[in-house]
Enzyme design. Sequence first.
Site, PDB file in Angstrom:
ATOM      1  N   GLU A   1       0.829  -1.211   0.000  1.00 38.93           N
ATOM      2  CA  GLU A   1       0.000   0.000   0.000  1.00 38.93           C
ATOM      3  C   GLU A   1       0.866   1.264   0.000  1.00 38.93           C
ATOM      4  OE1 GLU A   1      -2.831  -0.482   3.172  1.00 38.93           O
ATOM      5  OE2 GLU A   1      -3.593  -2.361   2.346  1.00 38.93           O
TER       6      GLU A   1
ATOM      7  N   GLU B   1      -4.647  -9.123  -1.388  1.00 42.05           N
ATOM      8  CA  GLU B   1      -5.018  -8.942   0.024  1.00 42.05           C
ATOM      9  C   GLU B   1      -6.434  -8.411   0.121  1.00 42.05           C
ATOM     10  OE1 GLU B   1      -2.136  -7.070   2.688  1.00 42.05           O
ATOM     11  OE2 GLU B   1      -3.789  -6.033   3.685  1.00 42.05           O
TER      12      GLU B   1
END
Length: 488
Positions: A216, A319
């Site tokens: 991220e 994810e």
Amino acid sequence: MVPSLQTVGHILVTALAIIPFAFADLTTTIDPSSNWGTWEGWGTSLAWWAATFGTRDDLADIFFTTQTTNLNGVSLPGLGFNIARYNAGASSWNSINGTSMVVSPKMIPSRQIEGFWIDWASTSPSSASWNWSADSAQRAMLSKARSRGANILELFSNSPMWWMCNNHNPSGSDDGSSDNLQSWNYQSHAVYMATVAKYFADHWSTTFTSVDPFNEPSANWWNGKTGTQEGCHFDVSTQATVLNYLRAELDSRGLSSTVISASDESYYDQAAKTLQNLGSTALGKIARVNVHGYQYGSGRRDSVRSLATQYSKKLWQSEYGEGDATGRDLASNLLLDLRWLQPTAWVYWQALDGGGWGLVDADNDKKTIGQPTQKYFVLAQFARHVKPGMRILDGGSDYATAAYDAATKKLVIVAVNWGSAQYLNFDLSRFKTAGVNGAVVKRWATQIGASTGKRYVAASDTYIRGTKFWSYFEKEMVQTFEVEGVVL
């Protein structure tokens, strides 16, 4: 003779059973000409739960086999994951050249993963001293996963090692939105990831299929002052530089077959923007696009798919997680992913966690394990039936997905009824052979949100009627069907 009411009833039921569409309220048509990729598998990331519970065989069995295993008095159908993502930690508690790691005051201990690199004696990576005993529990679960058939392994990083960070805090920069990797350590981060991958291959017979150096990276919440876990912001230009270094470092260690995946952006829209701005050189170093599912029902999944196709990259949902223990959100977002993102793998984040996040309720800090959440059984409907090697097909609607096994001529359909209780009809008329008329169609059912019963049950069979079959669904019920003898 006047027939009895019982006889009349039997005649009516028999007649209705052979009339197509008799009870079908919705119809979806499976498209055999479609091809949304060859399925690679299902999986989970091992941080953080495996760093706490990684030595337990029963957990390895329920996640990485399809056998039935008892966990706290509940018989669980194994999910059969074949993908495991291993987290190369960013923390250590030693001093290096008189400096020590800075820890966020809100850090959750179980989310701080010990890294392998403990010393940096000079500017030369070759002179570094290593501690390869770190994080033994997570490594133990990785080994157990491999022994049970997990064949796709990924090494990923939440943050560079703390001493590479500008503020020496692996939870993020002080403002949360600026790069925290020191510019003179861009290559060092690549060296770290490549060296870990090489050591696993040489000393633990573990070859990582892929390495992802980011997690991220475009996010603005990796804040060293408030962070509860390891994380790091990387500008897109920094990502590009690190990717170039990483490919060179892997190749120099004889790991040319280990591919690079990136960038594990949190949102679909972030992933699209990153792909559009990485530049052709860095894009050339990536074999697979990884994206997370935290934009849930929003964002342009189709844009990420389009860009991955344009750049000839594989695509994973690497994810996903949320706090809805009922499985409702999981089913909804998984179906959206399969239809619009069209990944070839799907990975759940925390297999064990509290607050509805875990497939099994657990407290990683108190080291306690509770009961499976209903989302465990919802995911079982997909993971136990859509197997690696199957071709993903267009299920014809937002409430159904389909996969085809050419070797066994088996069609798998997973569907969810979001409306009131009704019959769903499945039309196979576009297949060359839609099974055998009158043949049994096996089915399994899970009730979203159920606390007991209807968790994952083999339901009564339904049957092919011509080129169709149908089944009754309660509201918010998931059903999986396996149709034999189907030819595209």
